[in-house]
Design a protein around this motif. Structure first.
Motif, mmCIF file in Angstrom:
data_model
loop_
_atom_site.group_PDB
_atom_site.id
_atom_site.type_symbol
_atom_site.label_atom_id
_atom_site.label_comp_id
_atom_site.label_asym_id
_atom_site.label_seq_id
_atom_site.Cartn_x
_atom_site.Cartn_y
_atom_site.Cartn_z
ATOM 1 N N ALA A 167 36.074 -131.088 52.822
ATOM 2 C CA ALA A 167 35.742 -130.532 51.381
ATOM 3 C C ALA A 167 35.067 -131.076 50.441
ATOM 4 O O ALA A 167 35.379 -132.398 50.122
ATOM 5 C CB ALA A 167 37.046 -130.127 50.804
ATOM 6 N N GLY A 168 33.867 -130.459 49.886
ATOM 7 C CA GLY A 168 33.154 -131.181 49.062
ATOM 8 C C GLY A 168 32.257 -130.399 48.201
ATOM 9 O O GLY A 168 32.002 -129.098 48.584
ATOM 10 N N ILE A 169 31.687 -130.784 47.144
ATOM 11 C CA ILE A 169 30.788 -130.000 46.365
ATOM 12 C C ILE A 169 29.566 -131.006 46.014
ATOM 13 O O ILE A 169 29.440 -132.154 46.401
ATOM 14 C CB ILE A 169 31.163 -129.557 45.053
ATOM 15 N N GLY A 170 28.240 -130.209 45.935
ATOM 16 C CA GLY A 170 27.089 -130.798 45.564
ATOM 17 C C GLY A 170 26.953 -130.739 44.037
ATOM 18 O O GLY A 170 27.225 -129.944 43.336
ATOM 19 N N LEU A 171 26.050 -131.991 43.648
ATOM 20 C CA LEU A 171 25.904 -132.077 42.135
ATOM 21 C C LEU A 171 24.739 -132.927 42.173
ATOM 22 O O LEU A 171 24.370 -133.950 42.520
ATOM 23 C CB LEU A 171 26.694 -132.642 41.183
ATOM 24 N N ALA A 172 23.520 -132.533 41.477
ATOM 25 C CA ALA A 172 22.183 -132.949 41.190
ATOM 26 C C ALA A 172 21.800 -133.148 39.881
ATOM 27 O O ALA A 172 22.676 -132.343 39.208
ATOM 28 C CB ALA A 172 21.183 -132.206 42.182
ATOM 29 N N GLY A 173 20.756 -133.797 39.765
ATOM 30 C CA GLY A 173 20.449 -133.884 38.403
ATOM 31 C C GLY A 173 20.430 -135.466 37.934
ATOM 32 O O GLY A 173 21.440 -136.424 38.115
ATOM 33 N N ALA A 174 19.708 -136.117 36.946
ATOM 34 C CA ALA A 174 19.784 -137.334 36.503
ATOM 35 C C ALA A 174 20.900 -137.613 35.718
ATOM 36 O O ALA A 174 21.777 -136.751 35.431
ATOM 37 C CB ALA A 174 18.498 -137.356 35.359
ATOM 38 N N PHE A 175 21.140 -138.846 35.937
ATOM 39 C CA PHE A 175 22.541 -139.486 35.404
ATOM 40 C C PHE A 175 22.821 -139.026 34.018
ATOM 41 O O PHE A 175 23.857 -138.626 33.431
ATOM 42 C CB PHE A 175 22.452 -141.197 35.355
ATOM 43 N N LEU A 176 21.717 -139.261 33.074
ATOM 44 C CA LEU A 176 21.765 -138.946 31.541
ATOM 45 C C LEU A 176 21.868 -137.350 31.419
ATOM 46 O O LEU A 176 22.489 -137.014 30.224
ATOM 47 C CB LEU A 176 20.731 -139.511 30.664
ATOM 48 N N ASP A 177 21.732 -136.653 32.378
ATOM 49 C CA ASP A 177 21.823 -135.301 32.151
ATOM 50 C C ASP A 177 23.346 -134.766 32.698
ATOM 51 O O ASP A 177 23.756 -133.610 32.364
ATOM 52 C CB ASP A 177 20.915 -134.273 32.907
ATOM 53 N N THR A 178 24.177 -135.656 33.426
ATOM 54 C CA THR A 178 25.518 -135.350 33.817
ATOM 55 C C THR A 178 26.499 -135.710 32.789
ATOM 56 O O THR A 178 26.593 -136.670 32.532
ATOM 57 C CB THR A 178 25.490 -136.335 35.285
ATOM 58 N N SER A 179 27.115 -134.626 32.587
ATOM 59 C CA SER A 179 27.957 -134.709 31.526
ATOM 60 C C SER A 179 29.424 -135.330 32.165
ATOM 61 O O SER A 179 29.810 -135.378 33.415
ATOM 62 C CB SER A 179 28.550 -133.272 30.916
ATOM 63 N N ASP A 180 30.484 -135.703 31.260
ATOM 64 C CA ASP A 180 31.694 -136.160 31.759
ATOM 65 C C ASP A 180 32.298 -135.159 32.465
ATOM 66 O O ASP A 180 33.172 -135.527 33.611
ATOM 67 C CB ASP A 180 32.480 -136.658 30.370
ATOM 68 N N ALA A 181 32.160 -134.048 32.081
ATOM 69 C CA ALA A 181 33.080 -132.852 32.900
ATOM 70 C C ALA A 181 32.326 -132.888 34.301
ATOM 71 O O ALA A 181 33.077 -132.519 35.437
ATOM 72 C CB ALA A 181 32.843 -131.572 32.090
ATOM 73 N N ASP A 182 31.059 -132.867 34.505
ATOM 74 C CA ASP A 182 30.518 -132.902 35.663
ATOM 75 C C ASP A 182 30.814 -134.149 36.589
ATOM 76 O O ASP A 182 31.215 -133.768 37.761
ATOM 77 C CB ASP A 182 28.715 -132.821 35.648
ATOM 78 N N TRP A 183 30.983 -135.131 35.916
ATOM 79 C CA TRP A 183 31.350 -136.482 36.729
ATOM 80 C C TRP A 183 32.934 -136.133 37.119
ATOM 81 O O TRP A 183 33.270 -136.481 38.340
ATOM 82 C CB TRP A 183 31.160 -137.657 35.986
ATOM 83 N N GLU A 184 33.780 -135.750 36.235
ATOM 84 C CA GLU A 184 35.178 -135.383 36.776
ATOM 85 C C GLU A 184 35.377 -134.479 37.861
ATOM 86 O O GLU A 184 36.131 -134.791 38.826
ATOM 87 C CB GLU A 184 35.865 -134.937 35.515
ATOM 88 N N ARG A 185 34.671 -133.272 37.955
ATOM 89 C CA ARG A 185 34.584 -132.540 38.841
ATOM 90 C C ARG A 185 34.115 -132.951 40.103
ATOM 91 O O ARG A 185 35.051 -132.659 41.140
ATOM 92 C CB ARG A 185 33.987 -131.275 38.360
ATOM 93 N N VAL A 186 33.169 -133.637 40.174
ATOM 94 C CA VAL A 186 32.677 -134.168 41.459
ATOM 95 C C VAL A 186 33.680 -135.275 42.113
ATOM 96 O O VAL A 186 33.461 -135.451 43.321
ATOM 97 C CB VAL A 186 31.031 -134.265 41.380
ATOM 98 N N ILE A 187 33.926 -135.987 41.202
ATOM 99 C CA ILE A 187 34.991 -137.206 41.617
ATOM 100 C C ILE A 187 36.159 -136.434 42.181
ATOM 101 O O ILE A 187 36.766 -136.812 43.200
ATOM 102 C CB ILE A 187 35.101 -138.269 40.500
#
Length: 588
Positions: free
Chosen positions: A405-425
């Motif tokens: 199970a996993g999800i994809g997340l693309a985009g530059a580091f500075l465009d990636t929000s804390d919520a994005d990081w938390e969800r993908v981790i």
């Protein structure tokens, strides 16, 4: 040699040549009888832990074989011939269970003499089943060695040479005086202690053989080895036989113990992690495996473990195994679940989308295979714990777990929000952690090894400006898998990190692009979809590679060509890959 007293807790048995053997009985006399036979240089105390685990369900009988423990110690070498040892065994069976066949459980030289008994036509009817540990039939061993010489291949010769190295001590035991001196000076005792330390569990319950037993028991080797290995006979048995083969046994190699199907019609083989003294180190495992066979022969259900271990022609690689696949509602997960099912496994299909899990399970069951759907959010540790407990309660311990199970997340580091990081981790990393933690513990407790397959990504070792969060989680999965592989190796659990590369799945349309509005999201998703479609590496091809890696117990398994090339480059020319990442040339 006559004795008037009784053994400490039991009774004496008179042998055909006037010796007395110390016999002990445990458990309900009306229950099926399990007769346990110890090896050299042990005595019947090696079975104490096994007796404690079995005596609540069966009548368990142990005895000191001639030359050991409280039993008489004959002085003539001829008194240790296998024919006489098998006759002793048959007399014990007659004494404790005159009206019903007994179930044999034997270790080391106990197994050697038990093999001689169950393949002896005049005695075979006295035995209902046989669980053997670390002791081959000497006649089978002789034929096995000759077969390797008659049809030499690099693989067969390697097996033979390996066993000959393992068996070097047998030649030493044929020498006059020196083996006795080694025992009396304490050299043999120290050697046994050193070997036991190779298996931490045995070190907690070490063997303390009596010097007199070690010296007298040398006659076992001198009376039998040349005759049986030099001119092997044709000894067969039809009774149900189960071989527990410790993979870390320094005396008997796994091939010589297990490549015996030509002579055993009803054979099961269970390769288990551990050393030579398995009855001491894992009495719970020995009791469970032996108990499963006894209960089945006595009319009970055949457990998955027995079905999985049965040797039969045309058997598929994962026949009767239990496989858990997360994220199996679609893509690589669905294809992997179907591929394992096609190999004969029962698959637990897990996904956060309940309908998708049920659809995959239905797809599998229509082929005649077994599948059970489950809805679980791998990011929720408590939910995964409940899921693992339910699987164990309903189906048993998995043989293979695929944390897909996993999800994809693309985009530059500075465009990636804390919520994005938390969800993908939470999903890509914590989901794998939760699955490994819950199911690895079950595999360790079962004691028969297993496989954990974690789906990482080529992004784990290919730096990319556009996949900082996704690549970070997959690199963490790769590192976790490498560490777990080292930690779990002693328990026979292999851990594989699979790095797929560009596989044409639905992840292209579900991947979020951080910092992009809805229109840009759609445009980038369609562009990614076209790229993956042009590559056209199907989930089915990826699943075939996953099964291949599981069979081989590979540490890292890149799937697509670009993933394989990228892995090589990451090791040979990492600077080139970093330069490609700066130029946005890294495959994604």
């Amino acid at each position: 040699m006559a004795r008037t007293r009784e053994p400490d807790t039991g009774r004496w048995l008179d042998t055909s040549d006037g010796l007395r053997l110390a016999v002990r009985e445990h458990g309900d006399p009306a229950a099926p009888t399990v007769l346990a036979v110890h090896g050299y240089p042990d005595d019947q105390s090696i079975w104490d832990g096994v007796v404690a685990a079995l005596a609540g369900r069966f009548r368990v009988v142990t005895y000191d074989v001639r030359g050991a423990g409280e039993s008489d110690k004959p002085r003539r070498t001829e008194a240790y011939l296998l024919d006489q040892l098998a006759d002793d065994l048959g007399r014990v069976a007659d004494l404790v269970s005159p009206d019903r066949p007994v179930h044999l459980l034997a270790h080391d030289w106990g197994s050697i003499q038990a093999w001689h008994a169950v393949t002896e036509p005049r005695l075979a009817h006295r035995f209902a089943s046989f669980t053997s540990i670390s002791g081959p039939c000497l006649d089978h061993a002789g034929r096995w060695m000759r077969e390797k010489l008659r049809h030499p291949t690099p693989r067969s010769l390697r097996k033979l040479v390996n066993q000959l190295i393992f068996s070097g001590y047998i030649g030493f035991f044929q020498l006059p005086a020196l083996p006795e001196l080694a025992w009396r000076t304490g050299v043999m005792g120290r050697l046994i202690s050193t070997l036991e330390r190779l298996d931490p569990r045995t070190a907690q319950n070490p063997t303390r053989p009596a010097v007199s037993d070690g010296v007298r028991g040398l006659a076992l080797y001198r009376a039998n080895m040349r005759e049986r290995l030099g001119d092997p006979g044709e000894r067969r048995t039809d009774i149900p036989v189960q071989v527990l083969s410790p993979t870390g046994d320094p005396f008997v190699s796994t091939p010589m113990q297990t490549e015996i199907a030509p002579w055993v019609a009803n054979l099961r083989i269970r390769r288990v992690p551990g050393g030579h003294w398995l009855p001491r180190s894992r009495p719970d495992l020995v009791a469970r495996c032996a108990g499963e066979l006894v209960e089945h022969v006595e009319g009970g259900t055949e457990t998955r473990g027995l079905r999985r271990s049965r040797v039969r022609p045309g058997r598929r690689d994962f026949q009767d195994q239990l496989v858990v696949v997360t994220g199996a509602g679609g893509g690589i997960g669905r294809a992997t679940a179907a591929a394992f099912a096609a190999e004969g496994a029962h698959v637990v299909v897990a996904d956060i989308d309940e309908a998708a899990a049920e659809n995959t399970a239905a797809l599998i069951t229509r082929t005649g295979a077994g599948a059970t759907p489950h809805c679980v959010d791998v990011a929720d540790g408590a939910a995964v714990e409940r899921f693992a407990k339910q699987v164990h309660a309903e189906l048993g311990t998995p043989d293979v777990v695929v944390n897909n199970a996993g999800i994809g997340l693309a985009g530059a580091f500075l465009d990636t929000s804390d919520a994005d990081w938390e969800r993908v981790i939470d999903i890509n990393l914590w989901g794998v952690i939760h699955g490994c933690r819950q199911f690895a513990r079950q595999m360790i407790d079962r004691g028969e090894g297993g496989r954990i397959v974690n789906i990482a990504s080529a992004a784990a070792y290919l730096p990319s400006q556009l996949l900082p969060a996704y690549g970070t989680t997959k690199a963490a999965v790769l590192a976790l898998s490498q560490s777990l592989r080292a930690e779990l190796a002693a328990d026979g659990i292999g851990v594989t990190a699979v790095c797929p590369g560009l596989v044409n799945t639905g992840i292209t349309t579900s991947t979020r692009f951080a910092g992009a509005d809805d229109a840009e999201q759609a445009r980038r998703q369609q562009a990614a979809k076209r790229l993956y479609q042009r590559r056209n590496f199907t989930p089915q091809r990826a699943a075939a590679e996953i099964l291949r890696a599981t069979r081989r117990n590979a540490a890292i398994a890149p799937v697509t060509a670009e993933a394989k090339v990228g892995l090589v480059l990451s090791r040979l020319t990492p600077g080139l890959l970093r330069a490609a990442a700066r130029a946005e040339l890294t495959p994604r």
